[in-house]
Design an enzyme around this catalytic site. Structure first.
Site, PDB file in Angstrom:
ATOM      1  CB  ALA A  68      22.786  54.773  91.750  1.00 43.56           C
ATOM      2  CD  GLU A  69      25.003  52.357  96.212  1.00 41.25           C
ATOM      3  OE1 GLU A  69      24.883  51.888  97.360  1.00 41.25           O
ATOM      4  OE2 GLU A  69      25.024  51.645  95.188  1.00 41.25           O
ATOM      5  N   GLY A  70      20.810  55.909  96.831  1.00 42.50           N
ATOM      6  CA  GLY A  70      19.777  56.420  97.735  1.00 42.50           C
ATOM      7  C   GLY A  70      20.317  57.361  98.801  1.00 42.50           C
TER       8      GLY A  70
ATOM      9  CB  SER B  97      22.334  51.257  93.309  1.00 40.97           C
ATOM     10  OG  SER B  97      23.507  52.048  93.164  1.00 40.97           O
TER      11      SER B  97
END
Length: 134
Positions: free
Chosen positions: A5-7, A106
């Site tokens: 989600a946070e990349g 995110s």
């Protein structure tokens, strides 16, 4: 799932700063403000922990460095602080996400104007990573 989600999912995730640049010194949080998409943040590591939050967690948990293990312990503490750890353990995925949404920009419903992921894609990644859904 949070890393996705946070990349920050992948081999360099634990060394990633907000905006995508990498740092090399895992002995401490980099505490480097980065600006991207009109937002300035000190978020760093696999869970994009802010420098101020890290300082608090490092002291509370007696974390020696910003290594992957220390980052993982800090993320678990953040989930616990949001009163979502029991939900995670019991497979109450959507309940846990709702409780943690203000911790990670995110997550769906975070409201920070950043790239929120949808619950369906997060659940898929969570299952692939071995998470259980009630």
């Amino acid at each position: 799932m949070i890393q996705y989600a946070e990349g920050t999912f992948g081999k360099d995730g634990y060394r990633k700063m907000y905006g995508g640049t990498l740092f090399n010194d895992l002995s401490r949080h980099p505490n480097t403000p980065n600006t991207k998409w009109g937002i300035t943040s000190t978020a760093a590591g696999a869970y994009q922990i802010l420098s101020k939050t890290w300082a608090e967690l490092q002291k509370k948990l007696n974390l020696p460095d910003f290594s992957p293990l220390s980052q993982d312990k800090a993320a678990i503490e953040l989930i616990r602080r949001r009163k979502a750890l029991e939900d995670v353990m019991a497979g109450r995925f959507t309940v846990a996400i709702a409780k943690c949404r203000k911790e990670w920009a995110s997550l769906p419903g975070a409201g920070y104007g950043q790239n929120e992921k949808n619950i369906k894609s997060l659940a898929s990644v969570y299952k692939v990573a071995g998470g259980n859904l009630a």
